[in-house]
Write a protein that holds these residues in place. Sequence first.
Motif, mmCIF file in Angstrom:
data_model
loop_
_atom_site.group_PDB
_atom_site.id
_atom_site.type_symbol
_atom_site.label_atom_id
_atom_site.label_comp_id
_atom_site.label_asym_id
_atom_site.label_seq_id
_atom_site.Cartn_x
_atom_site.Cartn_y
_atom_site.Cartn_z
ATOM 1 N N ASN A 1 -4.678 -81.827 80.959
ATOM 2 C CA ASN A 1 -5.714 -82.821 80.143
ATOM 3 C C ASN A 1 -4.988 -83.965 79.527
ATOM 4 O O ASN A 1 -3.636 -84.223 79.850
ATOM 5 C CB ASN A 1 -6.600 -82.212 79.023
ATOM 6 C CG ASN A 1 -5.914 -81.542 78.222
ATOM 7 O OD1 ASN A 1 -4.789 -81.889 78.052
ATOM 8 N ND2 ASN A 1 -6.618 -80.476 77.501
ATOM 9 N N ASP A 2 -5.551 -84.477 78.579
ATOM 10 C CA ASP A 2 -4.689 -85.946 77.996
ATOM 11 C C ASP A 2 -4.000 -85.324 76.801
ATOM 12 O O ASP A 2 -3.784 -86.177 75.929
ATOM 13 C CB ASP A 2 -5.613 -86.970 77.845
ATOM 14 C CG ASP A 2 -6.915 -86.555 77.115
ATOM 15 O OD1 ASP A 2 -7.292 -85.513 76.430
ATOM 16 O OD2 ASP A 2 -7.566 -87.608 76.758
ATOM 17 N N GLU B 1 -3.612 -87.781 66.590
ATOM 18 C CA GLU B 1 -3.065 -87.750 68.071
ATOM 19 C C GLU B 1 -3.729 -86.534 68.961
ATOM 20 O O GLU B 1 -4.205 -85.603 68.325
ATOM 21 C CB GLU B 1 -1.493 -87.754 68.300
ATOM 22 C CG GLU B 1 -0.925 -88.923 67.288
ATOM 23 C CD GLU B 1 -1.062 -90.437 68.200
ATOM 24 O OE1 GLU B 1 -1.188 -90.449 69.385
ATOM 25 O OE2 GLU B 1 -1.024 -91.479 67.305
ATOM 26 N N LYS B 2 -3.639 -86.973 70.321
ATOM 27 C CA LYS B 2 -3.934 -85.730 71.128
ATOM 28 C C LYS B 2 -2.564 -84.798 71.098
ATOM 29 O O LYS B 2 -1.853 -84.942 72.251
ATOM 30 C CB LYS B 2 -4.526 -86.313 72.472
ATOM 31 C CG LYS B 2 -5.792 -86.945 71.957
ATOM 32 C CD LYS B 2 -6.624 -87.291 73.644
ATOM 33 C CE LYS B 2 -7.796 -87.966 73.260
ATOM 34 N NZ LYS B 2 -8.537 -88.266 74.464
ATOM 35 N N ILE C 1 9.246 -85.605 70.039
ATOM 36 C CA ILE C 1 7.425 -85.381 70.446
ATOM 37 C C ILE C 1 7.295 -86.914 70.721
ATOM 38 O O ILE C 1 6.586 -86.987 71.712
ATOM 39 C CB ILE C 1 6.739 -85.197 69.142
ATOM 40 C CG1 ILE C 1 6.955 -83.866 68.741
ATOM 41 C CG2 ILE C 1 5.411 -85.459 69.328
ATOM 42 C CD1 ILE C 1 6.394 -82.676 69.984
ATOM 43 N N GLU C 2 7.935 -88.209 70.191
ATOM 44 C CA GLU C 2 7.546 -89.415 70.294
ATOM 45 C C GLU C 2 7.394 -89.895 71.892
ATOM 46 O O GLU C 2 6.322 -90.510 72.488
ATOM 47 C CB GLU C 2 8.387 -90.448 69.753
ATOM 48 C CG GLU C 2 7.973 -90.612 68.335
ATOM 49 C CD GLU C 2 6.605 -91.389 68.121
ATOM 50 O OE1 GLU C 2 6.273 -92.198 68.935
ATOM 51 O OE2 GLU C 2 5.926 -90.815 66.927
ATOM 52 N N PRO C 3 8.342 -89.296 72.960
ATOM 53 C CA PRO C 3 8.251 -90.012 74.200
ATOM 54 C C PRO C 3 6.938 -89.346 74.990
ATOM 55 O O PRO C 3 6.859 -89.831 76.052
ATOM 56 C CB PRO C 3 9.798 -89.229 74.788
ATOM 57 C CG PRO C 3 10.387 -89.324 73.599
ATOM 58 C CD PRO C 3 9.622 -88.778 72.492
ATOM 59 N N PHE C 4 6.448 -88.071 74.268
ATOM 60 C CA PHE C 4 5.295 -87.560 75.139
ATOM 61 C C PHE C 4 3.802 -88.041 74.826
ATOM 62 O O PHE C 4 2.966 -87.711 75.156
ATOM 63 C CB PHE C 4 5.431 -85.953 74.825
ATOM 64 C CG PHE C 4 6.533 -85.158 75.554
ATOM 65 C CD1 PHE C 4 6.085 -84.502 76.423
ATOM 66 C CD2 PHE C 4 7.571 -84.998 74.900
ATOM 67 C CE1 PHE C 4 7.246 -83.806 77.230
ATOM 68 C CE2 PHE C 4 8.810 -84.338 75.374
ATOM 69 C CZ PHE C 4 8.311 -83.630 76.577
#
Length: 199
Positions: A79-80, A112-113, A195-198
């Motif tokens: 999912n997103d 955030e998701k 985490i940020e790049p994801f």
Amino acid sequence: MKPAVKNNKLLKLIFLAIISFSLTYCQENKDKGDEKETAKVEEPSENKSTKKAIPNYYTSGIPVYEKFEDLEPLLNIENDTTYVLNFWATWCKPCIKELPHFKELDSIYKKEKMKIVLVSLDFPKDVDTKLVEYAKENQIEDKVVVLLDGKYNNWIDKVSPEWSGAIPATYIYNRERNELFQGAFENTKDLIDVIEPFL
């Protein structure tokens, strides 16, 4: 001669009563010993239900997975949302040291998701006494799941072929990418950086 016969019969009755009492006493103590031995079993055997061996934490609200195959769908959700799965245990000092960073990360990215799942690899005997108590004290029950499958060599490659099996280890994934991070995060900033790049 009659008193001697009566005495013999009386002695026989007393002897039979003593033997009967001894057998009953030994059997009762043997049964009690068996109960104690069963209570001390640390790992549930293959042919016994884990639920019978360690029933209480099933009512604690923390999801319990007895086999890796039951947990595996959590590694493949499409999912997103970005999923952060941290493999840890209460007996692992580096794991305990880094857990506050995940709690802080969750508060930073609450809009955030992103979903954090703390996969406990605690021994079954420690779930009720250590894990549940630790999760409640640190208010992380809603993020914790338990994996009781101690056959690590059978499934660590399914998480990531790069995983040595040591904990803590953090597997981050979404629809577009996935990566395993081995070792403890020293601070929340280091966790944010991965985490940020994801997101």
